[in-house]
Motif scaffolding. Sequence first.
Motif, PDB file in Angstrom:
ATOM      1  N   UNK A  50       0.850  -1.199   0.000  1.00 31.10           N
ATOM      2  CA  UNK A  50       0.000   0.000   0.000  1.00 31.10           C
ATOM      3  C   UNK A  50       0.885   1.249   0.000  1.00 31.10           C
ATOM      4  N   UNK A  51       1.949   1.224   0.812  1.00 27.43           N
ATOM      5  CA  UNK A  51       2.839   2.385   0.867  1.00 27.43           C
ATOM      6  C   UNK A  51       3.616   2.539  -0.440  1.00 27.43           C
ATOM      7  N   UNK A  54       1.351   3.891  -2.735  1.00 24.56           N
ATOM      8  CA  UNK A  54       0.997   5.207  -2.199  1.00 24.56           C
ATOM      9  C   UNK A  54       1.866   6.309  -2.795  1.00 24.56           C
ATOM     10  N   UNK A  57       0.417   6.978  -6.176  1.00 23.98           N
ATOM     11  CA  UNK A  57      -0.851   7.696  -6.070  1.00 23.98           C
ATOM     12  C   UNK A  57      -0.589   9.160  -5.697  1.00 23.98           C
ATOM     13  N   UNK A  58       0.487   9.404  -4.966  1.00 21.66           N
ATOM     14  CA  UNK A  58       0.849  10.787  -4.628  1.00 21.66           C
ATOM     15  C   UNK A  58       1.235  11.551  -5.899  1.00 21.66           C
ATOM     16  N   UNK A  60       0.211  10.966  -8.869  1.00 22.66           N
ATOM     17  CA  UNK A  60      -1.064  11.193  -9.563  1.00 22.66           C
ATOM     18  C   UNK A  60      -1.795  12.385  -8.930  1.00 22.66           C
ATOM     19  N   UNK A  61      -1.933  12.353  -7.594  1.00 22.71           N
ATOM     20  CA  UNK A  61      -2.733  13.369  -6.896  1.00 22.71           C
ATOM     21  C   UNK A  61      -2.118  14.754  -7.064  1.00 22.71           C
ATOM     22  N   UNK A  62      -0.791  14.852  -6.971  1.00 24.74           N
ATOM     23  CA  UNK A  62      -0.130  16.154  -7.096  1.00 24.74           C
ATOM     24  C   UNK A  62      -0.327  16.698  -8.510  1.00 24.74           C
ATOM     25  N   UNK A 233      -8.980   1.142  -7.648  1.00 24.09           N
ATOM     26  CA  UNK A 233      -8.703   2.585  -7.622  1.00 24.09           C
ATOM     27  C   UNK A 233      -8.182   3.092  -8.971  1.00 24.09           C
ATOM     28  N   UNK A 237      -9.820   6.322 -11.565  1.00 30.05           N
ATOM     29  CA  UNK A 237      -8.918   7.475 -11.600  1.00 30.05           C
ATOM     30  C   UNK A 237      -8.386   7.736 -13.010  1.00 30.05           C
TER      31      UNK A 237
END
Lengths: 241, 126
Positions: A50-51, A54, A57-58, A60-62, A233, A237
């Motif tokens: 997950x990390x 993660x 995913x960070x 992607x999010x940024x 997810x 996305x």
Amino acid sequence: MTAPVHGIDAGAAAEDAGRAEAFLAPHYRSMGAQLDATKLGTWLFLGSEVLFFGGLFTAYAVYRANHPDLFRYAHHFLDWRLGATNTLVLIGSSLSAAWAVRAAQLGRRRTLRATLLVTIALAAVFMAIKYVEYSHKLENGVFWGAAYRPSEEILSVLPPALREAAAIPRHVGVFFSIYFVMTGLHGIHVLVGMGLFAWLVRRAGRGDFGPRYYGPVDLVALYWHLVDMIWIFLFPLFYLI
Amino acid sequence: MTDSHADPAEPAAAPHDPHVLSPGVLLGTAGALVGLTVLTVATSRIPLGPFNIVLALAIAGLKATVVALFFMHLKYEGRFQAVVFVAAVFFAAIFVGGVVVVTTQYQPDLEAAARAAAAKATSARP
């Protein structure tokens, strides 16, 4: 504690009792302790996965938070029907993996082999669809980063409003960098899972698993469900929003 | 299952009681996941602005919870395994959230600096 589990094949259970002991590692006191410890270790590994994802995913999010127009533009290059099909394929493979755990716990060897093989087959379908998606993009110049050179053919799938030069956001290639790394790493996890399930098929064929010893089936299934969970997810996305 | 440790006289291959999921639970879980997939595709068609991503993530989170509770047996396991996994998700979420907050905070400054540099470059040209 020792109440019999309903549905266990009595003959298989008796045979299993002798075999199972052979798989008890010397540093565990009992099969139950072995299963509990290996399961906890697997959950710790899943936590580290997950990390691991993660971090991506960070990214992607940024990028999305700062350039929302880029994501709304670039997702038109992805075919949501293929993504949705792959979502259903992975849900089906998770079902067969969970069913394999049930079959191993109950000592039903034919069901175990069948469900393991179905899981591998569905994973192969997932990878085949990914291959179609990736090759279509790469043949049309949809590469990552600065290598992004879309062909006229693939640009024609965009809605008319997005085909105007003014509507094209900068750095579209970054979207595809994130797309290829995230779906690619996920695809590698699918391939690893296929290898693990093939190993389970071999061991199941040898008759290793039964009500007292089904740990490897359980733990590989846990890993497989995490791979499914990550796709749960990735699908919305990238393909939907 | 956890109290199988309690008895030191327990023989090595003592039977322990596996939690076996019934076909009904397995099929029901898969059915719920398929239903939620249809729901997320359908709701992505409705233009809700920034709320689309919130809704998509909420449905994905619900699907992941269903997978963890039933397919991954978390509903029937000891609490510690859930703590391990939820903690990892929690810290990943803090990381994502913190980085997004910081970068969106400074993005306007970066863009202003880029514009200023571009303006300076054009005015310096003879």
